[in-house]
Design an enzyme around this catalytic site. Structure first.
Site: not given
Ligand SMILES: NC(=O)c1ccc[n+]([C@@H]2O[C@H](COP(=O)([O-])OP(=O)(O)OC[C@H]3O[C@@H](n4cnc5c(N)ncnc54)[C@H](OP(=O)(O)O)[C@@H]3O)[C@@H](O)[C@H]2O)c1
Length: 340
Positions: A11, A40, A130, A157, A160-161, A215, A243
């Site tokens: 999600t 969710s 990222c 950056q 959305s990061g 990082k 970014h």
């Molecule tokens: N955005 C970027 O550019 C980027 C780049 C590299 C790495 N990342 C990494 O990717 C990951 C997700 O980032 P995102 O940007 O997609 O975040 P996001 O849009 O906030 O989405 C977070 C996701 O994690 C789920 N989640 C949160 N807590 C949870 C739990 N306790 N158990 C199961 N699911 C859980 C959420 O589910 P619900 O909807 O149910 O809350 C949602 O599906 C992070 O580790 C982030 O550091 C992101």
């Protein structure tokens, strides 16, 4: 025969993008499970023409699944990745939890695909930050031609990061500027992000740098070459997706800007758009939805002996996260699991 694939965090921004990319690249999926938190349960997500219902990760049985692409943040990953890995499901993780673990390969497929064979120690593969992912795609082909001594990088950056909450905060604050009665104070970010820039991403370290900056240093060393010195300044800017990075590179030997441009034109995952005229470069808004890392503004740095400057832009939800994870899944399939 294809793979039984799990998307954890389906999600979220990255999870949804992983589903889009699996469909776009026609990854050989036999069965697909989409997971998120209990909040969710039953939420619908799209995969190509199909709609799938999200399951609660707490209740999921990992037995019999080939691979799981995780994008749920470090805390939840700490609980669920070991369960998946123990059940024989290879985890490809987007959080920072395992990136610096010597028993977990950290992979950008264009740069260090050979590292995939190290996956079996923990049944986990880490996806880089990222900002690192797009930078190393540009650095590696240049480093192969002339060893890189030092990199000075400043990042720009997008929000959305910082996940869904980051996007919402920029949107709400921007609207509230025009409607001052609807004040939206900073919550996700430490200062106002609308019409502003913030030189602070992730927590502060003892030496005054931030974890995001650390990082980039640690991950570049692990993925490309431990001898490369990196110094970074990471800045959040009011851009939704994409970014950007201003990168200054010092080489051991002289590398001419035209040769660098030719090398980058041939490099995997790179698209060079570098016309020395108005608009002859790429901005973040133009890279959204694309697979490539775009390089522009390639030019000699005449203030040092062997220096180059360049501008690097990529979709952080794609190369910075979801695309790289799917590329790792493809690599794992091709080199190790060999089912597809
Ligand atoms: N955005 C970027 O550019 C980027 C780049 C590299 C790495 N990342 C990494 O990717 C990951 C997700 O980032 P995102 O940007 O997609 O975040 P996001 O849009 O906030 O989405 C977070 C996701 O994690 C789920 N989640 C949160 N807590 C949870 C739990 N306790 N158990 C199961 N699911 C859980 C959420 O589910 P619900 O909807 O149910 O809350 C949602 O599906 C992070 O580790 C982030 O550091 C992101």
């Amino acid at each position: 025969m294809g793979y039984k694939v799990v998307i954890a965090g389906a999600t979220g921004n990255v999870g949804r993008e992983m589903l889009n990319i699996l469909a776009e690249r026609q990854f050989p999926v036999d069965e697909l499970a989409v997971l998120a938190s209990r909040r969710s349960l039953g939420t619908e997500v799209s995969f190509g023409d199909r709609t799938l219902k999200t399951q609660d990760i707490e209740q999921f049985d990992w037995t019999g699944w080939d691979m799981a692409l995780f994008a749920i943040g470090s805390e939840a990953t700490k609980i669920h990745a070991p369960k998946a890995a123990r059940a024989g499901c290879v985890v490809i993780d987007n959080s920072s939890l395992y990136r610096y673990d010597p028993e977990v390969p950290l992979i950008v497929p264009e740069v260090n695909p050979q590292a995939v064979h190290g996956y079996a120690k923990k049944n986990i593969i880490a996806n880089p930050n990222c900002s690192t992912a797009q930078m190393v795609v540009a650095l590696k082909p240049l480093h192969d031609r002339s060893a890189i001594k030092r990199v000075v990088v400043s990042t720009y950056q997008s929000v959305s990061g910082a996940g869904k909450e980051g996007i919402d905060e920029l949107w709400d604050q921007t609207k509230s500027i025009y409607n001052p009665t609807d004040d939206k104070p900073a919550r996700k970010f430490t200062k106002q992000i609308a019409f502003n820039v913030i030189p602070h991403i992730d927590v502060f370290m003892e030496d005054g740098s931030t974890k995001e900056e650390w990082k980039m240093v640690a991950e570049t060393k692990k993925i490309v070459d431990p001898s490369i010195k990196v110094t970074a300044t990471c800045v959040r800017v009011p851009v939704f997706v994409g970014h950007s990075e201003a990168i200054n590179i010092e080489f051991e030997e002289f590398l001419d800007e035209d040769e660098a441009r030719d090398i980058l034109r041939e490099a995997p995952g790179v698209m060079v758009i570098d016309k020395r005229e108005d608009g002859g470069y790429v901005t973040p808004i133009e890279c959204v939805g694309d697979f490539a890392t775009f390089i522009s503004r390639i030019r000699q740095d005449s203030t040092i002996d062997n220096g180059l400057n360049l501008w690097c832009v990529s979709d952080n939800l794609r190369k910075g996260a979801a695309l790289n994870a799917v590329q790792i899944a493809e690599l794992l399939g091709r080199e190790v699991l060999k089912k597809g």
